[in-house]
Design a protein around this motif. Structure first.
Motif, mmCIF file in Angstrom:
data_model
loop_
_atom_site.group_PDB
_atom_site.id
_atom_site.type_symbol
_atom_site.label_atom_id
_atom_site.label_comp_id
_atom_site.label_asym_id
_atom_site.label_seq_id
_atom_site.Cartn_x
_atom_site.Cartn_y
_atom_site.Cartn_z
ATOM 1 N N SER A 103 9.885 3.544 -5.992
ATOM 2 C CA SER A 103 9.594 2.600 -4.914
ATOM 3 C C SER A 103 10.842 2.477 -4.051
ATOM 4 N N TRP A 104 10.692 2.743 -2.757
ATOM 5 C CA TRP A 104 11.851 2.719 -1.875
ATOM 6 C C TRP A 104 11.434 2.236 -0.494
ATOM 7 N N GLY A 105 12.183 1.270 0.032
ATOM 8 C CA GLY A 105 11.969 0.791 1.398
ATOM 9 C C GLY A 105 10.699 -0.010 1.601
ATOM 10 N N THR A 106 10.190 -0.632 0.538
ATOM 11 C CA THR A 106 8.909 -1.331 0.669
ATOM 12 C C THR A 106 8.999 -2.849 0.526
ATOM 13 N N LEU A 107 10.179 -3.375 0.204
ATOM 14 C CA LEU A 107 10.313 -4.829 0.070
ATOM 15 C C LEU A 107 10.703 -5.451 1.401
ATOM 16 N N ILE A 108 10.111 -6.592 1.699
ATOM 17 C CA ILE A 108 10.359 -7.310 2.946
ATOM 18 C C ILE A 108 10.946 -8.673 2.596
ATOM 19 N N GLU A 109 12.080 -8.991 3.187
ATOM 20 C CA GLU A 109 12.680 -10.298 2.947
ATOM 21 C C GLU A 109 11.789 -11.394 3.521
ATOM 22 N N ALA A 110 11.825 -12.541 2.884
ATOM 23 C CA ALA A 110 11.009 -13.676 3.331
ATOM 24 C C ALA A 110 11.401 -14.086 4.753
ATOM 25 N N THR B 47 -3.593 -3.240 -6.341
ATOM 26 C CA THR B 47 -3.695 -2.122 -7.280
ATOM 27 C C THR B 47 -5.155 -1.867 -7.654
ATOM 28 N N GLN B 48 -5.931 -2.917 -7.814
ATOM 29 C CA GLN B 48 -7.339 -2.785 -8.168
ATOM 30 C C GLN B 48 -8.170 -2.198 -7.032
ATOM 31 N N GLN B 49 -7.704 -2.352 -5.789
ATOM 32 C CA GLN B 49 -8.458 -1.882 -4.630
ATOM 33 C C GLN B 49 -8.282 -0.397 -4.386
ATOM 34 N N PHE B 50 -7.225 0.190 -4.939
ATOM 35 C CA PHE B 50 -6.937 1.594 -4.677
ATOM 36 C C PHE B 50 -7.049 2.435 -5.898
ATOM 37 N N ARG C 130 0.831 -1.205 0.000
ATOM 38 C CA ARG C 130 0.000 0.000 0.000
ATOM 39 C C ARG C 130 0.866 1.257 0.000
ATOM 40 N N ILE C 131 1.978 1.197 0.706
ATOM 41 C CA ILE C 131 2.914 2.324 0.682
ATOM 42 C C ILE C 131 3.538 2.444 -0.703
ATOM 43 N N GLU C 132 3.873 1.308 -1.293
ATOM 44 C CA GLU C 132 4.444 1.303 -2.638
ATOM 45 C C GLU C 132 3.478 1.912 -3.646
ATOM 46 N N ILE C 133 2.188 1.600 -3.525
ATOM 47 C CA ILE C 133 1.178 2.169 -4.425
ATOM 48 C C ILE C 133 1.094 3.681 -4.238
#
Length: 80
Positions: free
Chosen positions: A21-28, A77-80, A9-12
């Protein structure tokens, strides 16, 4: 717990404002092991049928169950 690998949601919002896009990926994270380290049962599922099978199955009733549900963040993406 929804596991989509990002703070989507932050990335969107960043994309909508034309920011990179910055700081939005989370490692598994191994949620099963994380749950077990806290005294809970842990499981990961990748589909609704897999979740239904997990919930219908036998498991200890004296411990919480933490479920990591793998989902595709593209649906946001479809929700926002």
């Amino acid at each position: 717990m929804f596991c989509d690998g990002s703070l989507n949601r932050i990335e969107i919002k960043q994309a909508n404002r034309k920011y990179p896009s910055w700081g939005t990926l989370i490692e598994a994270t191994d949620l099963t092991r994380l749950a077990q380290s806290m005294g809970c049962e842990g499981a990961e599922v990748k589909s609704a049928p897999a979740l239904e099978r997990l919930l219908a199955g036998r498991r200890p009733k004296d411990r919480l169950l933490v479920v990591g549900a793998q989902i595709d963040p593209a649906q946001y993406t479809q929700q926002f």
